[in-house]
Design an enzyme around this catalytic site. Sequence first.
Site, PDB file in Angstrom:
ATOM      1  CG  HIS A 142      -0.465  -0.417   2.496  1.00  0.00           C
ATOM      2  ND1 HIS A 142       0.808  -0.913   2.709  1.00  0.00           N
ATOM      3  CD2 HIS A 142      -1.053  -0.404   3.728  1.00  0.00           C
ATOM      4  CE1 HIS A 142       0.970  -1.192   3.981  1.00  0.00           C
ATOM      5  NE2 HIS A 142      -0.141  -0.889   4.615  1.00  0.00           N
ATOM      6  CE1 TYR A 143       5.565   5.494   2.726  1.00  0.00           C
ATOM      7  CE2 TYR A 143       7.173   3.953   1.830  1.00  0.00           C
ATOM      8  CZ  TYR A 143       6.851   5.209   2.326  1.00  0.00           C
ATOM      9  OH  TYR A 143       7.826   6.177   2.406  1.00  0.00           O
ATOM     10  CG  ASP A 144       6.549  -0.033  -1.547  1.00  0.00           C
ATOM     11  OD1 ASP A 144       6.990   0.873  -0.795  1.00  0.00           O
ATOM     12  OD2 ASP A 144       6.935  -1.209  -1.459  1.00  0.00           O
TER      13      ASP A 144
ATOM     14  CB  SER B 267       0.607   5.694  -1.380  1.00  0.00           C
ATOM     15  OG  SER B 267       1.756   5.640  -0.539  1.00  0.00           O
TER      16      SER B 267
END
Length: 250
Positions: free
Chosen positions: A154-156, A158
């Site tokens: 999810h972080y990557d 975003s």
Amino acid sequence: MKLKEKVAVITGAAQGLGAHFAVGLAEEGANVLVADILDGGEVVQRINENGGRAAAMICDVSDEKDCNKMIETAESLFGGVDILVSNAAIFSELKLQSMMDITVEEWDRTMAVNIRGVWFSAKAAIPAMQKRGGGSIINIATNRALIGVPMMLHYDASKGAVLAMTRAMAAELGDKNIRVNAVAPGLTMSEQVLKREGIAERNSSIVNKRPLKRTQTPEDLIGSVVFLASDASEFITGQTIIVDGGSVMR
Ligand SMILES: NC(=O)c1ccc[n+]([C@@H]2O[C@H](COP(=O)([O-])OP(=O)(O)OC[C@H]3O[C@@H](n4cnc5c(N)ncnc54)[C@H](O)[C@@H]3O)[C@@H](O)[C@H]2O)c1
């Protein structure tokens, strides 16, 4: 001083890398607004004690009204906005986990802050920058989005969006003399990162593989942010400066 008379708004600046960017920009003469969901009073005190000019406000970048208020506050306190550093993110609180285990709530919150927050912050800042004849937007991404690293999908995702938005915004805003660039750090020892379980082992495995074999500190990033904020980069837009000791080449 490279940023004398300039006004900089830095999101997520109450602690961590954002606080270092606020101090670094203030040292170059910028008036600084520290915006965060946390109280940025300590950062403001540090800047003001060093002879700079700063103020703090509570702002949730995933909320458009808060972002508008943030820019209005900078305009009313300091007379305008020239520089926006979109640094706020859901990051250090995320645990490393398989994509099979990420919850929908966590996914959506990460996107709301890390992507929508960058959009809302820029959207609010653009009219203010136009009043000053232009400006510089600096989005903080990550080298992870370029390398391909497991366990934080999810972080990557975003931050990959942040890199794409940097280029698209640069293309759209060039005729307003607003430059948009990104800084992509490698794993950096900010306060919250230092508290993470297993961080020493993860860091030493990264350090061993990269050309510049030492730990990355917040200070390593300040030069790039100041450069992109200043007139020294006045013909640079839509670019990403990767600051990671060369990890991205491995
Ligand atoms: N430290 C690293 O290893 C590293 C590496 C690559 C990229 N980055 C990026 O650098 C930036 C700062 O990283 P950090 O290590 O200081 O992380 P951090 O998690 O310590 O700091 C993030 C800051 O954003 C604030 N924030 C969170 N949600 C917010 C919201 N909705 N509105 C406003 N503020 C909000 C937090 O309160 C915090 O002060 C982030 O964008 C992160 O993704 C960090």
